[in-house]
Write a protein that holds these residues in place. Structure first.
Motif, PDB file in Angstrom:
ATOM      1  N   LEU A   6       0.819  -1.210   0.000  1.00  0.00           N
ATOM      2  CA  LEU A   6       0.000   0.000   0.000  1.00  0.00           C
ATOM      3  C   LEU A   6       0.850   1.257   0.000  1.00  0.00           C
ATOM      4  CD1 LEU A   6      -2.839  -1.062   2.452  1.00  0.00           C
ATOM      5  CD2 LEU A   6      -2.876  -1.008  -0.037  1.00  0.00           C
ATOM      6  N   GLY A   7       2.123   1.118  -0.301  1.00  0.00           N
ATOM      7  CA  GLY A   7       3.001   2.281  -0.323  1.00  0.00           C
ATOM      8  C   GLY A   7       3.020   2.957   1.034  1.00  0.00           C
ATOM      9  N   PHE A   8       3.229   4.245   1.033  1.00  0.00           N
ATOM     10  CA  PHE A   8       3.198   5.024   2.255  1.00  0.00           C
ATOM     11  C   PHE A   8       2.144   6.096   2.107  1.00  0.00           C
ATOM     12  CE2 PHE A   8       7.357   3.100   2.193  1.00  0.00           C
ATOM     13  CZ  PHE A   8       7.446   2.617   3.491  1.00  0.00           C
ATOM     14  N   PRO A   9       1.373   6.369   3.153  1.00  0.00           N
ATOM     15  CA  PRO A   9       0.296   7.360   3.055  1.00  0.00           C
ATOM     16  C   PRO A   9       0.825   8.748   2.693  1.00  0.00           C
ATOM     17  CG  PRO A   9       0.126   6.103   5.098  1.00  0.00           C
ATOM     18  CD  PRO A   9       1.437   5.748   4.473  1.00  0.00           C
ATOM     19  N   HIS A  10       0.053   9.451   1.900  1.00  0.00           N
ATOM     20  CA  HIS A  10       0.328  10.839   1.538  1.00  0.00           C
ATOM     21  C   HIS A  10      -0.879  11.676   1.978  1.00  0.00           C
ATOM     22  CE1 HIS A  10       3.180   8.777  -1.033  1.00  0.00           C
ATOM     23  NE2 HIS A  10       3.712   9.922  -1.411  1.00  0.00           N
ATOM     24  N   VAL A  11      -0.695  12.968   2.131  1.00  0.00           N
ATOM     25  CA  VAL A  11      -1.786  13.877   2.476  1.00  0.00           C
ATOM     26  C   VAL A  11      -1.864  14.945   1.397  1.00  0.00           C
ATOM     27  CG1 VAL A  11      -2.624  15.559   4.173  1.00  0.00           C
ATOM     28  CG2 VAL A  11      -1.510  13.461   4.941  1.00  0.00           C
ATOM     29  N   SER A  12      -3.081  15.205   0.897  1.00  0.00           N
ATOM     30  CA  SER A  12      -3.228  16.246  -0.121  1.00  0.00           C
ATOM     31  C   SER A  12      -3.071  17.611   0.545  1.00  0.00           C
ATOM     32  CB  SER A  12      -4.581  16.135  -0.824  1.00  0.00           C
ATOM     33  OG  SER A  12      -5.630  16.287   0.103  1.00  0.00           O
ATOM     34  N   THR A  13      -2.250  18.459  -0.063  1.00  0.00           N
ATOM     35  CA  THR A  13      -1.983  19.782   0.511  1.00  0.00           C
ATOM     36  C   THR A  13      -2.976  20.826   0.019  1.00  0.00           C
ATOM     37  OG1 THR A  13      -0.400  20.221  -1.256  1.00  0.00           O
ATOM     38  CG2 THR A  13       0.478  19.330   0.829  1.00  0.00           C
ATOM     39  N   GLU A  14      -3.736  20.451  -1.005  1.00  0.00           N
ATOM     40  CA  GLU A  14      -4.788  21.333  -1.497  1.00  0.00           C
ATOM     41  C   GLU A  14      -5.876  20.489  -2.145  1.00  0.00           C
ATOM     42  OE1 GLU A  14      -3.078  22.803  -5.742  1.00  0.00           O
ATOM     43  OE2 GLU A  14      -1.985  23.533  -3.976  1.00  0.00           O
ATOM     44  N   GLU A  15      -7.040  21.078  -2.320  1.00  0.00           N
ATOM     45  CA  GLU A  15      -8.129  20.367  -2.967  1.00  0.00           C
ATOM     46  C   GLU A  15      -7.752  20.044  -4.405  1.00  0.00           C
ATOM     47  OE1 GLU A  15     -12.272  22.051  -4.294  1.00  0.00           O
ATOM     48  OE2 GLU A  15     -12.339  21.588  -2.140  1.00  0.00           O
ATOM     49  N   ASP A  16      -8.172  18.883  -4.875  1.00  0.00           N
ATOM     50  CA  ASP A  16      -7.845  18.467  -6.235  1.00  0.00           C
ATOM     51  C   ASP A  16      -8.990  17.613  -6.768  1.00  0.00           C
ATOM     52  OD1 ASP A  16      -6.429  18.135  -8.584  1.00  0.00           O
ATOM     53  OD2 ASP A  16      -4.910  16.810  -7.729  1.00  0.00           O
ATOM     54  N   VAL A  17      -9.026  17.467  -8.078  1.00  0.00           N
ATOM     55  CA  VAL A  17      -9.987  16.582  -8.725  1.00  0.00           C
ATOM     56  C   VAL A  17      -9.195  15.607  -9.581  1.00  0.00           C
ATOM     57  CG1 VAL A  17     -11.918  16.420 -10.338  1.00  0.00           C
ATOM     58  CG2 VAL A  17     -11.784  18.340  -8.745  1.00  0.00           C
ATOM     59  N   TYR A  18      -9.464  14.325  -9.406  1.00  0.00           N
ATOM     60  CA  TYR A  18      -8.785  13.285 -10.183  1.00  0.00           C
ATOM     61  C   TYR A  18      -9.846  12.391 -10.803  1.00  0.00           C
ATOM     62  CZ  TYR A  18      -5.846   9.357 -11.463  1.00  0.00           C
ATOM     63  OH  TYR A  18      -5.213   8.369 -12.164  1.00  0.00           O
ATOM     64  N   ASN A  19      -9.838  12.301 -12.125  1.00  0.00           N
ATOM     65  CA  ASN A  19     -10.814  11.494 -12.864  1.00  0.00           C
ATOM     66  C   ASN A  19     -12.239  11.756 -12.387  1.00  0.00           C
ATOM     67  OD1 ASN A  19      -8.959  10.293 -14.555  1.00  0.00           O
ATOM     68  ND2 ASN A  19      -8.811   8.407 -13.370  1.00  0.00           N
ATOM     69  N   GLY A  20     -12.543  13.016 -12.136  1.00  0.00           N
ATOM     70  CA  GLY A  20     -13.901  13.385 -11.726  1.00  0.00           C
ATOM     71  C   GLY A  20     -14.176  13.249 -10.239  1.00  0.00           C
ATOM     72  N   TYR A  21     -13.212  12.761  -9.464  1.00  0.00           N
ATOM     73  CA  TYR A  21     -13.395  12.588  -8.022  1.00  0.00           C
ATOM     74  C   TYR A  21     -12.744  13.749  -7.278  1.00  0.00           C
ATOM     75  CZ  TYR A  21     -14.756   7.782  -8.979  1.00  0.00           C
ATOM     76  OH  TYR A  21     -15.398   6.663  -9.436  1.00  0.00           O
ATOM     77  N   ILE A  23     -10.925  15.383  -4.290  1.00  0.00           N
ATOM     78  CA  ILE A  23     -10.029  15.004  -3.197  1.00  0.00           C
ATOM     79  C   ILE A  23      -9.867  16.248  -2.330  1.00  0.00           C
ATOM     80  CG2 ILE A  23      -7.742  14.173  -2.556  1.00  0.00           C
ATOM     81  CD1 ILE A  23      -7.581  12.926  -5.389  1.00  0.00           C
ATOM     82  N   PRO A  24     -10.554  16.292  -1.185  1.00  0.00           N
ATOM     83  CA  PRO A  24     -10.471  17.482  -0.325  1.00  0.00           C
ATOM     84  C   PRO A  24      -9.070  17.684   0.244  1.00  0.00           C
ATOM     85  CG  PRO A  24     -12.346  16.102   0.292  1.00  0.00           C
ATOM     86  CD  PRO A  24     -11.496  15.304  -0.665  1.00  0.00           C
ATOM     87  N   LYS A  25      -8.732  18.935   0.506  1.00  0.00           N
ATOM     88  CA  LYS A  25      -7.462  19.257   1.152  1.00  0.00           C
ATOM     89  C   LYS A  25      -7.379  18.496   2.479  1.00  0.00           C
ATOM     90  CE  LYS A  25      -4.771  23.025   3.077  1.00  0.00           C
ATOM     91  NZ  LYS A  25      -4.640  24.481   3.228  1.00  0.00           N
ATOM     92  N   GLY A  26      -6.208  17.921   2.783  1.00  0.00           N
ATOM     93  CA  GLY A  26      -6.009  17.185   4.021  1.00  0.00           C
ATOM     94  C   GLY A  26      -6.397  15.718   3.946  1.00  0.00           C
ATOM     95  N   SER A  27      -6.859  15.263   2.776  1.00  0.00           N
ATOM     96  CA  SER A  27      -7.226  13.847   2.636  1.00  0.00           C
ATOM     97  C   SER A  27      -5.981  12.964   2.698  1.00  0.00           C
ATOM     98  CB  SER A  27      -7.924  13.595   1.293  1.00  0.00           C
ATOM     99  OG  SER A  27      -9.139  14.282   1.231  1.00  0.00           O
ATOM    100  N   ILE A  28      -6.128  11.815   3.323  1.00  0.00           N
ATOM    101  CA  ILE A  28      -5.038  10.842   3.339  1.00  0.00           C
ATOM    102  C   ILE A  28      -5.199   9.973   2.093  1.00  0.00           C
ATOM    103  CG2 ILE A  28      -4.029   8.864   4.536  1.00  0.00           C
ATOM    104  CD1 ILE A  28      -4.970  10.169   7.159  1.00  0.00           C
ATOM    105  N   ILE A  29      -4.145   9.895   1.297  1.00  0.00           N
ATOM    106  CA  ILE A  29      -4.158   9.140   0.052  1.00  0.00           C
ATOM    107  C   ILE A  29      -3.285   7.898   0.241  1.00  0.00           C
ATOM    108  CG2 ILE A  29      -3.710   9.199  -2.427  1.00  0.00           C
ATOM    109  CD1 ILE A  29      -5.724  11.336  -1.463  1.00  0.00           C
ATOM    110  N   ILE A  30      -3.867   6.739  -0.017  1.00  0.00           N
ATOM    111  CA  ILE A  30      -3.114   5.489   0.064  1.00  0.00           C
ATOM    112  C   ILE A  30      -3.150   4.849  -1.317  1.00  0.00           C
ATOM    113  CG2 ILE A  30      -2.993   3.200   1.112  1.00  0.00           C
ATOM    114  CD1 ILE A  30      -4.261   4.418   3.614  1.00  0.00           C
TER     115      ILE A  30
END
Length: 151
Positions: A6-21, A23-30
């Motif tokens: 599962l790699g290592f968790p990342h946190v989004s530093t700003e709001e983003d949209v990926y493939n229509g989804y 991703i709120p700022k502060g989301s943990i991405i795995i």
């Protein structure tokens, strides 16, 4: 078989949209590295041991170096270059010095290895029975070292 599925968790530093989804700022991405390494469009029959999948029809490396296993962005593994280089030289050295053969049981019958993995946050393989046979005698190796030192 990625070491960190599962790699290592990342946190989004700003709001983003990926493939229509969204991703709120502060989301943990795995990232599902395990899933990426089993994409059947890229790796047909991904569970099979097929080193030739990384070669062209002419036998050259095809450029797929599975870098995604080291992450991406600002947090990409800083040791990835050393890992690639040390793995390459260790593999080349072992293949030059030894042959790797199937282990044999007490009756001399070859044992077919069955890959088994210990899973968790990280993965490693169970011990694989095999025979490691030196390609050269000790005297031949000593002569090769002497010859190399004279060049």
């Amino acid at each position: 078989m990625p070491v960190a599925p599962l790699g290592f968790p990342h946190v989004s530093t700003e709001e983003d949209v990926y493939n229509g989804y969204l991703i709120p700022k502060g989301s943990i991405i795995i990232a599902n590295i395990w899933g990426m390494s089993r994409d059947p469009r890229r790796y047909p029959d991904p569970e099979a041991f097929r080193p030739e999948r990384f070669l062209t029809k002419d036998g050259a490396l095809n450029g797929d170096d599975v870098r995604f296993t080291f992450g991406w962005g600002r947090r990409i593994c800083p040791g990835r270059h050393s890992a690639f280089a040390s793995t390459w030289i260790a593999t080349a050295s072992l293949l030059a010095a030894y042959t790797f053969e199937k282990a044999k049981d007490k009756n001399g019958v070859e044992i077919d290895p069955v890959p088994q993995w210990i899973t968790g946050l990280t993965r490693k393989h169970e011990r694989v029975p095999l025979r490691v046979v030196p390609r050269y005698s000790r005297s031949k190796l000593e002569q090769l070292v002497k010859d190399a030192q004279q060049d």
